[in-house]
Design a protein around this motif. Structure first.
Motif, PDB file in Angstrom:
ATOM      1  N   PRO A  45       5.801   1.557  -4.374  1.00 43.87           N
ATOM      2  CA  PRO A  45       5.733   3.023  -4.327  1.00 43.87           C
ATOM      3  C   PRO A  45       7.127   3.609  -4.110  1.00 43.87           C
ATOM      4  O   PRO A  45       8.011   2.954  -3.541  1.00 43.87           O
ATOM      5  CB  PRO A  45       4.825   3.302  -3.122  1.00 43.87           C
ATOM      6  CG  PRO A  45       4.075   2.034  -2.886  1.00 43.87           C
ATOM      7  CD  PRO A  45       4.988   0.927  -3.319  1.00 43.87           C
ATOM      8  N   ASP A  46       7.317   4.830  -4.533  1.00 47.54           N
ATOM      9  CA  ASP A  46       8.643   5.458  -4.435  1.00 47.54           C
ATOM     10  C   ASP A  46       9.176   5.487  -3.010  1.00 47.54           C
ATOM     11  O   ASP A  46      10.389   5.366  -2.793  1.00 47.54           O
ATOM     12  CB  ASP A  46       8.585   6.889  -4.995  1.00 47.54           C
ATOM     13  CG  ASP A  46       8.423   6.904  -6.508  1.00 47.54           C
ATOM     14  OD1 ASP A  46       8.701   5.866  -7.140  1.00 47.54           O
ATOM     15  OD2 ASP A  46       8.010   7.950  -7.048  1.00 47.54           O
ATOM     16  N   THR A  91       8.703   3.332  -0.582  1.00 49.33           N
ATOM     17  CA  THR A  91       8.843   2.028   0.072  1.00 49.33           C
ATOM     18  C   THR A  91      10.259   1.493  -0.097  1.00 49.33           C
ATOM     19  O   THR A  91      10.767   1.387  -1.213  1.00 49.33           O
ATOM     20  CB  THR A  91       7.842   1.013  -0.501  1.00 49.33           C
ATOM     21  OG1 THR A  91       6.513   1.498  -0.294  1.00 49.33           O
ATOM     22  CG2 THR A  91       7.986  -0.341   0.173  1.00 49.33           C
ATOM     23  N   THR A 104       0.858  -1.187   0.000  1.00 49.81           N
ATOM     24  CA  THR A 104       0.000   0.000   0.000  1.00 49.81           C
ATOM     25  C   THR A 104       0.899   1.243   0.000  1.00 49.81           C
ATOM     26  O   THR A 104       2.108   1.135   0.227  1.00 49.81           O
ATOM     27  CB  THR A 104      -0.902   0.034   1.247  1.00 49.81           C
ATOM     28  OG1 THR A 104      -0.092   0.319   2.412  1.00 49.81           O
ATOM     29  CG2 THR A 104      -1.631  -1.284   1.447  1.00 49.81           C
ATOM     30  N   PRO A 105       0.322   2.406  -0.243  1.00 51.74           N
ATOM     31  CA  PRO A 105       1.135   3.630  -0.165  1.00 51.74           C
ATOM     32  C   PRO A 105       1.760   3.839   1.208  1.00 51.74           C
ATOM     33  O   PRO A 105       2.723   4.586   1.349  1.00 51.74           O
ATOM     34  CB  PRO A 105       0.133   4.739  -0.499  1.00 51.74           C
ATOM     35  CG  PRO A 105      -0.912   4.063  -1.331  1.00 51.74           C
ATOM     36  CD  PRO A 105      -1.040   2.686  -0.760  1.00 51.74           C
ATOM     37  N   GLN A 106       1.223   3.151   2.226  1.00 57.42           N
ATOM     38  CA  GLN A 106       1.744   3.302   3.586  1.00 57.42           C
ATOM     39  C   GLN A 106       2.849   2.287   3.917  1.00 57.42           C
ATOM     40  O   GLN A 106       3.434   2.342   5.003  1.00 57.42           O
ATOM     41  CB  GLN A 106       0.608   3.137   4.603  1.00 57.42           C
ATOM     42  CG  GLN A 106      -0.371   4.304   4.650  1.00 57.42           C
ATOM     43  CD  GLN A 106      -1.276   4.348   3.430  1.00 57.42           C
ATOM     44  OE1 GLN A 106      -1.831   3.322   3.016  1.00 57.42           O
ATOM     45  NE2 GLN A 106      -1.436   5.533   2.847  1.00 57.42           N
ATOM     46  N   THR A 107       3.134   1.374   3.005  1.00 55.44           N
ATOM     47  CA  THR A 107       4.136   0.345   3.282  1.00 55.44           C
ATOM     48  C   THR A 107       5.521   0.968   3.392  1.00 55.44           C
ATOM     49  O   THR A 107       6.025   1.544   2.433  1.00 55.44           O
ATOM     50  CB  THR A 107       4.143  -0.742   2.191  1.00 55.44           C
ATOM     51  OG1 THR A 107       2.829  -1.307   2.074  1.00 55.44           O
ATOM     52  CG2 THR A 107       5.133  -1.838   2.536  1.00 55.44           C
TER      53      THR A 107
END
Length: 371
Positions: A162-163, A165, A133-136
């Motif tokens: 995502p960038d 992560t 997820t974007p929060q990873t």
């Protein structure tokens, strides 16, 4: 004795590695801890090994190439020194306990962990990316399973992240067996076992990391620098290298890199050939179930369907002088995912021989016929 337990530790070392280690033990000083000529000379040798390792693995900078005593210590620094309460982490069921146990510890400190399953017994990029997820904060992925040798397409994993992560990789089974370039693959942290495919002696390991990751130390102590400061230095590698470095282990790892630069491709072909041969021959034996596909890591996992893996491993050693490993291989979630209560892991190196492979096949035929 036929040594087929190279995934646990390499049983054979090049002469140059042995010579480097024994020479270091005969005449050495504490690298960089004193100002005399011998201490400085040892420090310069450590620096040359640091440079060799960084360039061989496509690392980001020499100062972010930190020596450890093994891959487990490197993973502990990368995980415990980086992840904070509230972080989300994605990993896989194929991980070794050197990843699973630090993450389990961190779960008690407020970190959320998600485990990507296998697909048809293998690590699948889509199964990993489904959980991102974007929060990873980080994806923590082995470059090769120590149980079966299955390996993910790490470039595809990186492409799907995502960038923000981080990509943290356990290279214990992969380093030295296949070409790895951290910068090209976008790996932010790579943990290295020096005593397996890298051909160094036990006590050698490393953590290489990018500018996107700044691990805090997990071991505190003397560094020979900023001795007036009761806090750890802020600069690497000193910040993560407390205490006396294992000079013999480090120089052995440096010699291992030099040897692989010259012989690595030949070794890879040999290991693939042995692995293919074992899988082909084992597939013809009744009562043997194979869990590995051909791979460059030299790993073949099997099960004798009428015999517990630890008992089979003992009999191979006791009756046929063949060293393999039975049990869970410190990877309990992998065995759970495979539906296994333990497997026989055969792990070859380029220093083994076809004669030894044939001897092992004969031993398995003998044992399986007497189950």
């Amino acid at each position: 004795m036929v040594y087929f337990d190279n995934a646990a530790t390499g049983g054979f070392k090049p002469d140059s590695v042995i010579t480097a280690a024994t020479s270091a033990m005969k005449f050495c000083a504490n690298p960089g801890r004193s100002g005399h000529k011998l201490s400085i000379a040892c420090l310069e040798r450590v620096y040359s090994c640091r440079k060799l390792l960084c360039e061989y693995l496509g690392g980001y900078s020499y100062d972010r190439t930190v020596f450890t005593k093994n891959c487990t210590e490197a993973l502990n620094i990368a995980l415990l020194g980086t992840l904070k309460s509230g972080d989300e982490v994605v990993t896989t069921v194929a991980e070794h306990n050197s990843v699973l146990r630090p993450l389990e510890h961190l779960k008690g400190k407020g970190i959320r962990v998600k485990y990507a399953p296998l697909k048809d017994g293998n690590l699948d990029v889509n199964e990993i990316l489904k959980l991102i997820t974007p929060q990873t904060r980080a994806a923590v992925i082995t470059l090769a399973s120590n149980v079966t040798g299955t390996a993910p397409d790490i470039n595809a994993v990186k492409k799907g992240l995502p960038d923000g992560t981080l990509l943290i990789c356990d290279g214990a089974q992969a380093c030295g067996h296949v070409s790895i370039n951290m910068k090209e693959s976008g790996i932010d942290a790579l943990a290295v076992a020096g005593h397996k495919g890298m051909l160094g002696i036990q006590g050698s390991g490393a953590l290489l990391f990018s500018e996107r990751i700044n691990p805090d130390p997990v071991i505190l102590g003397g560094t020979g620098s900023e001795s007036y400061n009761l806090k750890m230095p802020e600069f690497y590698p000193d910040r993560l290298e407390s205490g006396t470095l294992s000079y013999p282990a480090i120089v052995s790892l440096g010699e291992g890199v030099l040897y692989l630069q010259e012989n690595g491709e030949k070794h890879k072909k040999t290991v693939i050939g042995f692995t293919d041969y074992l899988i082909s021959e084992l597939s013809c034996i009744n009562g043997v179930k194979i869990y590995s596909s051909p791979n460059p890591y030299g790993i073949v996992a099997i099960n004798l369907q009428s015999m517990q893996s630890e008992i089979a491993a003992y009999r191979l050693s006791d009756e046929f002088s063949v060293c393999v490993r039975g049990g869970l291989h410190c990877a309990p979630l992998m065995h759970e995912a495979l539906g296994s209560e333990g497997l026989i892991r055969v792990s070859v190196s380029a220093f083994n021989t076809l004669t030894e492979c044939k001897h092992f096949i004969g031993a398995i035929k003998n044992i399986s016929g007497r189950c």
